[in-house]
Write a protein that holds these residues in place. Structure first.
Motif, PDB file in Angstrom:
ATOM      1  N   PRO A 187      -3.131  37.832 102.188  1.00 29.55           N
ATOM      2  CA  PRO A 187      -3.417  37.400 101.127  1.00 29.55           C
ATOM      3  C   PRO A 187      -2.784  37.848  99.668  1.00 29.55           C
ATOM      4  O   PRO A 187      -1.461  37.680  99.194  1.00 29.55           O
ATOM      5  CB  PRO A 187      -4.299  36.943 101.210  1.00 29.55           C
ATOM      6  CG  PRO A 187      -4.833  36.870 102.787  1.00 29.55           C
ATOM      7  CD  PRO A 187      -4.825  37.668 102.799  1.00 29.55           C
ATOM      8  N   ARG A 188      -2.757  38.624 100.045  1.00 30.19           N
ATOM      9  CA  ARG A 188      -2.291  40.512  99.042  1.00 30.19           C
ATOM     10  C   ARG A 188      -1.263  40.947  99.139  1.00 30.19           C
ATOM     11  O   ARG A 188      -0.796  41.265  97.837  1.00 30.19           O
ATOM     12  CB  ARG A 188      -4.116  41.695  98.971  1.00 30.19           C
ATOM     13  CG  ARG A 188      -3.405  42.923  97.941  1.00 30.19           C
ATOM     14  CD  ARG A 188      -3.952  43.931  97.991  1.00 30.19           C
ATOM     15  NE  ARG A 188      -3.231  44.988  99.767  1.00 30.19           N
ATOM     16  CZ  ARG A 188      -2.366  45.819  99.180  1.00 30.19           C
ATOM     17  NH1 ARG A 188      -1.518  45.841  98.761  1.00 30.19           N
ATOM     18  NH2 ARG A 188      -1.975  46.773 101.055  1.00 30.19           N
ATOM     19  N   VAL A 189      -1.217  41.006 100.454  1.00 31.57           N
ATOM     20  CA  VAL A 189       0.909  41.344 100.246  1.00 31.57           C
ATOM     21  C   VAL A 189       1.390  40.893  99.607  1.00 31.57           C
ATOM     22  O   VAL A 189       2.761  40.302  98.889  1.00 31.57           O
ATOM     23  CB  VAL A 189       0.935  41.617 101.879  1.00 31.57           C
ATOM     24  CG1 VAL A 189       2.592  42.100 101.857  1.00 31.57           C
ATOM     25  CG2 VAL A 189       0.334  43.206 101.883  1.00 31.57           C
ATOM     26  N   LEU A 190       1.652  39.438 100.306  1.00 27.58           N
ATOM     27  CA  LEU A 190       2.118  38.009  99.214  1.00 27.58           C
ATOM     28  C   LEU A 190       2.294  37.553  98.551  1.00 27.58           C
ATOM     29  O   LEU A 190       2.744  37.302  97.654  1.00 27.58           O
ATOM     30  CB  LEU A 190       1.731  36.346 100.970  1.00 27.58           C
ATOM     31  CG  LEU A 190       1.775  36.474 101.745  1.00 27.58           C
ATOM     32  CD1 LEU A 190       1.194  35.266 102.700  1.00 27.58           C
ATOM     33  CD2 LEU A 190       2.952  36.987 102.710  1.00 27.58           C
ATOM     34  N   ASP A 191       0.730  38.057  97.922  1.00 31.37           N
ATOM     35  CA  ASP A 191       0.946  37.947  96.148  1.00 31.37           C
ATOM     36  C   ASP A 191       2.000  38.845  95.604  1.00 31.37           C
ATOM     37  O   ASP A 191       2.443  37.954  94.488  1.00 31.37           O
ATOM     38  CB  ASP A 191      -0.083  38.036  95.423  1.00 31.37           C
ATOM     39  CG  ASP A 191      -1.687  37.066  96.135  1.00 31.37           C
ATOM     40  OD1 ASP A 191      -0.629  36.010  95.788  1.00 31.37           O
ATOM     41  OD2 ASP A 191      -2.602  36.739  95.737  1.00 31.37           O
ATOM     42  N   SER A 192       1.785  40.223  96.407  1.00 31.16           N
ATOM     43  CA  SER A 192       2.565  41.333  95.707  1.00 31.16           C
ATOM     44  C   SER A 192       3.959  40.729  95.736  1.00 31.16           C
ATOM     45  O   SER A 192       5.105  41.105  94.267  1.00 31.16           O
ATOM     46  CB  SER A 192       2.397  42.586  96.268  1.00 31.16           C
ATOM     47  OG  SER A 192       0.578  42.744  96.099  1.00 31.16           O
ATOM     48  N   ILE A 193       4.675  40.236  96.593  1.00 32.26           N
ATOM     49  CA  ILE A 193       6.009  39.880  97.407  1.00 32.26           C
ATOM     50  C   ILE A 193       6.560  38.534  95.506  1.00 32.26           C
ATOM     51  O   ILE A 193       7.278  38.797  95.034  1.00 32.26           O
ATOM     52  CB  ILE A 193       6.181  39.558  98.200  1.00 32.26           C
ATOM     53  CG1 ILE A 193       6.304  40.479  99.354  1.00 32.26           C
ATOM     54  CG2 ILE A 193       6.844  38.616  98.638  1.00 32.26           C
ATOM     55  CD1 ILE A 193       5.930  40.286 100.930  1.00 32.26           C
ATOM     56  N   ARG A 194       5.294  37.978  95.455  1.00 32.49           N
ATOM     57  CA  ARG A 194       5.537  36.509  94.178  1.00 32.49           C
ATOM     58  C   ARG A 194       5.917  37.248  93.063  1.00 32.49           C
ATOM     59  O   ARG A 194       6.052  36.912  92.492  1.00 32.49           O
ATOM     60  CB  ARG A 194       4.523  35.965  94.896  1.00 32.49           C
ATOM     61  CG  ARG A 194       4.500  35.047  96.269  1.00 32.49           C
ATOM     62  CD  ARG A 194       4.333  33.466  96.032  1.00 32.49           C
ATOM     63  NE  ARG A 194       2.820  33.621  95.805  1.00 32.49           N
ATOM     64  CZ  ARG A 194       1.711  33.538  96.990  1.00 32.49           C
ATOM     65  NH1 ARG A 194       2.190  33.446  98.086  1.00 32.49           N
ATOM     66  NH2 ARG A 194      -0.013  33.485  96.213  1.00 32.49           N
ATOM     67  N   GLN A 195       4.905  37.710  93.136  1.00 27.66           N
ATOM     68  CA  GLN A 195       5.162  39.012  92.013  1.00 27.66           C
ATOM     69  C   GLN A 195       6.025  39.341  91.263  1.00 27.66           C
ATOM     70  O   GLN A 195       6.711  39.769  90.011  1.00 27.66           O
ATOM     71  CB  GLN A 195       3.659  39.383  91.439  1.00 27.66           C
ATOM     72  CG  GLN A 195       3.127  40.319  89.796  1.00 27.66           C
ATOM     73  CD  GLN A 195       1.862  41.358  90.168  1.00 27.66           C
ATOM     74  OE1 GLN A 195       2.023  42.047  91.091  1.00 27.66           O
ATOM     75  NE2 GLN A 195       1.627  41.211  89.533  1.00 27.66           N
ATOM     76  N   GLN A 196       6.218  40.280  92.166  1.00 29.15           N
ATOM     77  CA  GLN A 196       7.910  40.644  91.872  1.00 29.15           C
ATOM     78  C   GLN A 196       9.145  40.340  91.447  1.00 29.15           C
ATOM     79  O   GLN A 196       9.403  40.694  91.112  1.00 29.15           O
ATOM     80  CB  GLN A 196       8.157  41.846  93.675  1.00 29.15           C
ATOM     81  CG  GLN A 196       7.243  43.124  93.221  1.00 29.15           C
ATOM     82  CD  GLN A 196       7.389  43.734  92.675  1.00 29.15           C
ATOM     83  OE1 GLN A 196       8.269  44.922  91.988  1.00 29.15           O
ATOM     84  NE2 GLN A 196       5.749  43.900  92.219  1.00 29.15           N
ATOM     85  N   SER A 197       9.065  39.088  92.339  1.00 29.07           N
ATOM     86  CA  SER A 197      10.187  37.878  92.009  1.00 29.07           C
ATOM     87  C   SER A 197      10.169  37.554  90.614  1.00 29.07           C
ATOM     88  O   SER A 197      10.834  37.037  89.402  1.00 29.07           O
ATOM     89  CB  SER A 197       9.980  36.999  93.190  1.00 29.07           C
ATOM     90  OG  SER A 197      11.363  35.798  92.760  1.00 29.07           O
ATOM     91  N   ALA A 198       8.813  37.163  89.984  1.00 31.61           N
ATOM     92  CA  ALA A 198       8.529  37.131  88.969  1.00 31.61           C
ATOM     93  C   ALA A 198       8.415  37.665  88.244  1.00 31.61           C
ATOM     94  O   ALA A 198       8.773  36.910  86.419  1.00 31.61           O
ATOM     95  CB  ALA A 198       6.539  36.381  88.829  1.00 31.61           C
ATOM     96  N   ILE A 199       8.539  39.181  88.001  1.00 36.82           N
ATOM     97  CA  ILE A 199       8.833  40.176  87.371  1.00 36.82           C
ATOM     98  C   ILE A 199      10.315  39.759  86.834  1.00 36.82           C
ATOM     99  O   ILE A 199      10.904  39.925  85.586  1.00 36.82           O
ATOM    100  CB  ILE A 199       8.015  41.518  87.701  1.00 36.82           C
ATOM    101  CG1 ILE A 199       6.510  41.251  87.277  1.00 36.82           C
ATOM    102  CG2 ILE A 199       8.905  42.453  86.780  1.00 36.82           C
ATOM    103  CD1 ILE A 199       5.591  42.708  88.366  1.00 36.82           C
ATOM    104  N   VAL A 200      11.457  39.740  88.060  1.00 31.51           N
ATOM    105  CA  VAL A 200      12.751  40.017  88.024  1.00 31.51           C
ATOM    106  C   VAL A 200      12.902  38.583  86.952  1.00 31.51           C
ATOM    107  O   VAL A 200      13.997  38.764  86.105  1.00 31.51           O
ATOM    108  CB  VAL A 200      13.243  40.249  88.894  1.00 31.51           C
ATOM    109  CG1 VAL A 200      14.784  39.615  88.523  1.00 31.51           C
ATOM    110  CG2 VAL A 200      12.896  41.396  89.751  1.00 31.51           C
ATOM    111  N   ARG A 201      12.157  37.302  87.337  1.00 33.88           N
ATOM    112  CA  ARG A 201      12.621  36.658  86.358  1.00 33.88           C
ATOM    113  C   ARG A 201      12.260  36.661  84.990  1.00 33.88           C
ATOM    114  O   ARG A 201      12.930  36.162  84.479  1.00 33.88           O
ATOM    115  CB  ARG A 201      12.075  34.726  87.379  1.00 33.88           C
ATOM    116  CG  ARG A 201      13.032  34.443  88.021  1.00 33.88           C
ATOM    117  CD  ARG A 201      12.203  32.945  88.504  1.00 33.88           C
ATOM    118  NE  ARG A 201      10.842  33.001  89.003  1.00 33.88           N
ATOM    119  CZ  ARG A 201       9.498  32.941  89.565  1.00 33.88           C
ATOM    120  NH1 ARG A 201      10.999  33.328  91.138  1.00 33.88           N
ATOM    121  NH2 ARG A 201       8.816  33.376  90.002  1.00 33.88           N
ATOM    122  N   GLY A 202      11.346  37.376  85.125  1.00 36.00           N
ATOM    123  CA  GLY A 202      11.088  37.654  83.443  1.00 36.00           C
ATOM    124  C   GLY A 202      12.385  37.565  82.475  1.00 36.00           C
ATOM    125  O   GLY A 202      12.449  37.450  81.126  1.00 36.00           O
TER     126      GLY A 202
END
Length: 313
Positions: free
Chosen positions: A130-145
């Motif tokens: 769960p922690r790793v998957l959350d981090s992967i999604r967060q990285q994508s969100a940072i680029v989109r931002g």
């Protein structure tokens, strides 16, 4: 814009979206598996099939199990669609088109690649998943931002958005399919508590559970959730929202370049067909059949865009 630059932008953002959505697919499979006590191999085979890598997976492994499927989808370098591989490809494309990106977008993509490398340098334990998957999604969100906050709204932005939403439509469709067609044990479970729990899990995997509760007064059900994920224009991961955004940015390109291509007509036809449907007619046709047809049309659209704008991934 040179086709090489357009292609780099298109595929850069397709790859970034794919990394996030592969993580979401793994989460969907993992959470659904927690509600089932038997036939785990079949469940994980369905996840690999939905990701489109089952045949290549079989070349390396004899059986489908959580450990091997998760490793293959997240960090296997021989799998060109793994999170590791597509994040590297996104960074390679970003370097190719670096002069078309703001420093903030380039930095976000580069940092994302370094973070993913660190996250996936060793096999991921189920307790850490769960922690790793959350981090992967967060990285994508940072680029989109960074994209939304710093880029001009021009053809560069349009190709980035088109790549994002072509990929997002494909992955939302695949996540729906992994639930309805392959993970539900039999038609006798439709409408049962197991069915409803699994639909709730699908909503959570696309970050739409709370939105569904806010906007839909119906009880958790196959028709209610499928309607939300396919036809609700308010949900940024729905099929209709993804197609509307794709058509919108294709139209901006037509205005900027002063010409339309076959891909514009194909995208508009896809959107028109979605808007003409209701969830009853989709279920009458068969949800799996509808989703399969959509995925094929969306794949064709991606190929047409590459051909019409003269770039190839």
């Amino acid at each position: 814009m040179l086709g090489k630059t357009a292609g780099g932008l298109f595929w850069m953002f397709r790859f970034l979206e794919r990394a996030e959505n592969t993580a979401r697919l793994v989460e969907a499979g993992f959470r659904i598996a927690l509600t089932r006590s038997t036939d785990a191999s079949s469940e994980w085979e369905s996840v690999a099939t939905t990701a489109g890598v089952a045949s290549r997976y079989r070349e390396k492994y004899d059986t489908f199990n959580a450990t091997d499927v998760i490793d293959y989808l997240l960090r296997d370098k021989s799998n060109m669609s793994s999170v590791y591989s597509v994040t590297k490809s996104a960074r390679d494309n970003a370097r190719l088109v670096r002069t078309a990106l703001t420093s903030e977008v380039w930095t976000a993509v580069n940092d994302s690649w370094m973070t993913i490398q660190d996250l996936l340098k060793r096999p991921v334990k189920e307790t850490e998943l769960p922690r790793v998957l959350d981090s992967i999604r967060q990285q994508s969100a940072i680029v989109r931002g960074a994209l939304h906050g710093t880029m001009l709204r021009n053809d560069i932005y349009d190709f980035a958005r088109i790549g994002t939403f072509i990929e997002r439509a494909d992955n939302t469709a695949r996540i729906i399919d992994v639930k309805y067609y392959t993970l539900l044990p039999s038609s006798s479970f439709v409408g049962s508590s197991l069915d409803n729990v699994q639909w709730e899990t699908i909503l959570r995997s696309v970050s739409a559970h709370r939105s569904f509760r806010w906007l839909d007064e119906d009880e958790m059900s196959a028709t209610g959730v499928a309607r939300f994920l396919i036809l609700d224009r308010r949900l940024p991961r729905s099929l209709v929202f993804s197609m509307e955004t794709t058509v919108e940015n294709l139209n901006y390109l037509a205005e900027e370049y002063g010409e339309r291509h076959a891909c514009h007509d194909h995208a508009e036809q896809m959107l028109k067909k979605l808007k003409e449907r209701d969830i009853t007619s989709i279920f009458d046709e068969g949800l799996h059949e509808f989703i399969t047809n959509f995925i094929q049309n969306n794949y064709t659209l991606g190929q047409m865009i590459e051909s019409d704008y003269k770039f190839y991934g």
